[in-house]
Design an enzyme around this catalytic site. Sequence first.
Site, mmCIF file in Angstrom:
data_model
loop_
_atom_site.group_PDB
_atom_site.id
_atom_site.type_symbol
_atom_site.label_atom_id
_atom_site.label_comp_id
_atom_site.label_asym_id
_atom_site.label_seq_id
_atom_site.Cartn_x
_atom_site.Cartn_y
_atom_site.Cartn_z
ATOM 1 N N SER A 111 0.831 -1.205 0.000
ATOM 2 C CA SER A 111 0.000 0.000 0.000
ATOM 3 C C SER A 111 0.862 1.250 0.000
ATOM 4 C CB SER A 111 -0.851 -0.019 1.273
ATOM 5 O OG SER A 111 -1.465 1.220 1.496
ATOM 6 N N TYR A 166 -1.863 -0.953 10.837
ATOM 7 C CA TYR A 166 -2.137 -1.514 9.501
ATOM 8 C C TYR A 166 -0.953 -1.263 8.569
ATOM 9 C CZ TYR A 166 -3.638 -1.726 4.676
ATOM 10 O OH TYR A 166 -3.677 -1.987 3.335
ATOM 11 N N LYS A 203 2.005 -3.830 6.550
ATOM 12 C CA LYS A 203 2.401 -3.830 5.134
ATOM 13 C C LYS A 203 3.921 -3.685 5.010
ATOM 14 C CE LYS A 203 -1.525 -4.532 3.374
ATOM 15 N NZ LYS A 203 -1.788 -5.844 2.803
HETATM 16 P P1 NAD Z 1 -10.992 -6.661 1.154
HETATM 17 O O1 NAD Z 1 -11.171 -6.639 2.614
HETATM 18 O O2 NAD Z 1 -12.159 -6.381 0.273
HETATM 19 O O3 NAD Z 1 -10.361 -8.062 0.689
HETATM 20 C C1 NAD Z 1 -9.512 -8.822 1.512
HETATM 21 C C2 NAD Z 1 -10.045 -10.249 1.534
HETATM 22 O O4 NAD Z 1 -9.195 -11.048 2.340
HETATM 23 C C3 NAD Z 1 -11.454 -10.349 2.112
HETATM 24 O O5 NAD Z 1 -12.264 -11.103 1.232
HETATM 25 C C4 NAD Z 1 -11.252 -11.086 3.445
HETATM 26 O O6 NAD Z 1 -12.366 -11.893 3.760
HETATM 27 C C5 NAD Z 1 -10.005 -11.887 3.154
HETATM 28 N N1 NAD Z 1 -9.178 -12.238 4.319
HETATM 29 C C6 NAD Z 1 -8.650 -11.423 5.268
HETATM 30 N N2 NAD Z 1 -7.914 -12.137 6.139
HETATM 31 C C7 NAD Z 1 -7.960 -13.434 5.720
HETATM 32 C C8 NAD Z 1 -7.393 -14.644 6.185
HETATM 33 N N3 NAD Z 1 -6.634 -14.693 7.287
HETATM 34 N N4 NAD Z 1 -7.637 -15.777 5.493
HETATM 35 C C9 NAD Z 1 -8.427 -15.772 4.391
HETATM 36 N N5 NAD Z 1 -8.991 -14.650 3.902
HETATM 37 C C10 NAD Z 1 -8.760 -13.500 4.557
HETATM 38 O O7 NAD Z 1 -9.798 -5.659 0.815
HETATM 39 P P2 NAD Z 1 -9.265 -5.137 -0.584
HETATM 40 O O8 NAD Z 1 -9.591 -3.694 -0.678
HETATM 41 O O9 NAD Z 1 -9.681 -6.048 -1.666
HETATM 42 O O10 NAD Z 1 -7.708 -5.245 -0.320
HETATM 43 C C11 NAD Z 1 -6.946 -6.370 -0.743
HETATM 44 C C12 NAD Z 1 -5.529 -6.203 -0.242
HETATM 45 O O11 NAD Z 1 -5.009 -4.972 -0.754
HETATM 46 C C13 NAD Z 1 -5.400 -6.115 1.274
HETATM 47 O O12 NAD Z 1 -4.222 -6.770 1.665
HETATM 48 C C14 NAD Z 1 -5.292 -4.619 1.527
HETATM 49 O O13 NAD Z 1 -4.591 -4.344 2.712
HETATM 50 C C15 NAD Z 1 -4.528 -4.158 0.307
HETATM 51 N N6 NAD Z 1 -4.743 -2.757 -0.025
HETATM 52 C C16 NAD Z 1 -6.028 -2.278 -0.151
HETATM 53 C C17 NAD Z 1 -6.216 -0.921 -0.454
HETATM 54 C C18 NAD Z 1 -7.613 -0.348 -0.527
HETATM 55 O O14 NAD Z 1 -7.752 0.865 -0.357
HETATM 56 N N7 NAD Z 1 -8.637 -1.120 -0.815
HETATM 57 C C19 NAD Z 1 -5.117 -0.078 -0.649
HETATM 58 C C20 NAD Z 1 -3.835 -0.608 -0.522
HETATM 59 C C21 NAD Z 1 -3.656 -1.958 -0.209
HETATM 60 C C1 WQD Z 2 -9.220 9.952 1.161
HETATM 61 C C2 WQD Z 2 -9.392 11.448 1.401
HETATM 62 C C3 WQD Z 2 -9.671 12.029 3.712
HETATM 63 C C4 WQD Z 2 -13.519 10.017 4.267
HETATM 64 C C5 WQD Z 2 -6.683 4.861 3.121
HETATM 65 C C6 WQD Z 2 -5.610 4.123 3.863
HETATM 66 C C7 WQD Z 2 -4.560 3.650 2.921
HETATM 67 C C8 WQD Z 2 -5.162 2.856 1.753
HETATM 68 C C9 WQD Z 2 -6.289 3.587 1.111
HETATM 69 C C10 WQD Z 2 -5.092 0.527 2.326
HETATM 70 C C11 WQD Z 2 -8.608 11.974 2.599
HETATM 71 C C12 WQD Z 2 -10.919 12.358 2.934
HETATM 72 C C13 WQD Z 2 -12.343 10.515 3.732
HETATM 73 C C14 WQD Z 2 -14.541 10.924 4.645
HETATM 74 C C15 WQD Z 2 -13.154 12.752 3.903
HETATM 75 N N1 WQD Z 2 -5.731 1.615 2.197
HETATM 76 N N2 WQD Z 2 -12.171 11.853 3.543
HETATM 77 N N3 WQD Z 2 -14.315 12.265 4.430
HETATM 78 O O1 WQD Z 2 -6.845 7.892 3.984
HETATM 79 O O2 WQD Z 2 -6.010 8.258 1.604
HETATM 80 O O3 WQD Z 2 -6.110 5.992 2.511
HETATM 81 O O4 WQD Z 2 -7.231 4.002 2.103
HETATM 82 O O5 WQD Z 2 -3.932 0.326 2.206
HETATM 83 O O6 WQD Z 2 -3.713 2.869 3.668
HETATM 84 O O7 WQD Z 2 -5.040 4.991 4.830
HETATM 85 O O8 WQD Z 2 -8.213 7.118 1.988
HETATM 86 O O9 WQD Z 2 -10.578 7.203 1.343
HETATM 87 O O10 WQD Z 2 -9.989 7.272 3.797
HETATM 88 O O11 WQD Z 2 -9.475 9.258 2.373
HETATM 89 O O12 WQD Z 2 -13.009 13.976 3.743
HETATM 90 O O13 WQD Z 2 -15.605 10.537 5.149
HETATM 91 O O14 WQD Z 2 -10.778 11.690 1.696
HETATM 92 O O15 WQD Z 2 -9.414 13.019 4.678
HETATM 93 O O16 WQD Z 2 -8.177 13.266 2.271
HETATM 94 P P1 WQD Z 2 -6.751 7.427 2.604
HETATM 95 P P2 WQD Z 2 -9.647 7.649 2.398
#
Ligand code: NAD
Ligand code: WQD
Length: 333
Positions: A125, A149, A153
Amino acid sequence: MKVLLTGGAGYIGSHTAVELLENGYDVVIGDNFVNSKPEVLEKIKQITGKNFKFYEADFTKKEDVENIFKTEGDIDVVVHFAGLKAVGESCSIPVSYYRNNIDSTLTLLEMMKQYDCKNLVFSSSATVYGVPKTVPLKEDMPTSCTNPYGWTKLMNEQILTDVAKSNPDLSIVLLRYFNPIGAHASGLIGEDPNGIPNNLMPYITKVAKGVYPNLNVYGNDYPTKDGTGVRDYIHVVDLAKGHLKAIEYSLKHRGVETFNLGTGNGYSVLDIVNTFTAVNHVNVPYQIVERRPGDVAECYADATKANQILHWKAEKNLEDMCKDSWNFVSHQS
Ligand code: NAD
Ligand code: WQD
């Protein structure tokens, strides 16, 4: 080519499953549904008209993971999405986050070694850049974290780097996602978080649907073009396509490599609200409130490395992201 998607029933994993199936890959999904629903599996089949193997499995449990490797026999690549991802929750229950997100990787690595699987793509991430000193963010810039979190990562990146160093046969690709939004064009799969959403787009869609009266915009006094926070929003289908490129790359290279997956564009909170209301013709009332603790002013990618090496580039624009997010949510009951 057989690909195991851990967490493949989740938001990014399900979109990646669709792209892989449509490109002729043999897909195996493992998930324990801690943050997803079994119905997603049927939707993936409906979109692609293709079948795949599914295992209800907890990747922190050796017996569950071993069962997949033993039954499947010949997994070529693992894409490790499984993880808990809510930043706020990770501050309240850090042990659960470390246990789930670190243990799952260690268990997976042990089983990959035992069953001679050499290629891994990992969901990292942009959160690993911590509080950026300058933007756009390049892969070799300093890393740090502001919450458990994020640390899971960064620790996973370190573990995977050490493991790749210890065995020159391994290929590990670390993908640092920026802010994925949007949904599949069919409207069948998308982001559907349980409870009150933490992230911007899921909150906006709930306001548009009338579930909440208005959006709280966290601060309008940042040093940005309109004072609200700037992020690199990327369409989840573009992100999914990036995984296909990363898989292809992992099969041809050894060692560890890190790539940003972002568009390289920064949009403010108000850009998102204004575009969403304009393209979907819905109202999103909002109020400006205090900054959210831990937020940074600006975070967006330098996406050159993925473009040059993976030959991947995000293609969809902000209008597509806003339309597709609403298309998915407005069709949900
Ligand atoms: P999500 O929660 O929709 O998907 C994650 C999936 O993993 C879910 O289906 C959950 O049930 C499953 N899971 C969690 N722990 C598990 C375990 N121990 N065994 C089996 N299944 C398990 O999240 P996402 O948005 O699809 O994210 C996928 C990956 O990408 C995650 O690792 C997340 O941290 C990373 N990521 C997400 C974002 C984002 O903003 N969505 C940004 C950066 C990184
Ligand atoms: C985006 C912008 C908020 C909600 C997070 C995780 C990051 C990654 C992606 C997993 C910011 C603003 C938000 C609201 C708002 N996930 N906001 N009102 O914080 O960039 O990233 O998700 O890895 O690790 O930290 O994403 O969507 O929460 O916020 O004004 O109700 O929207 O302040 O500027 P963020 P976000």
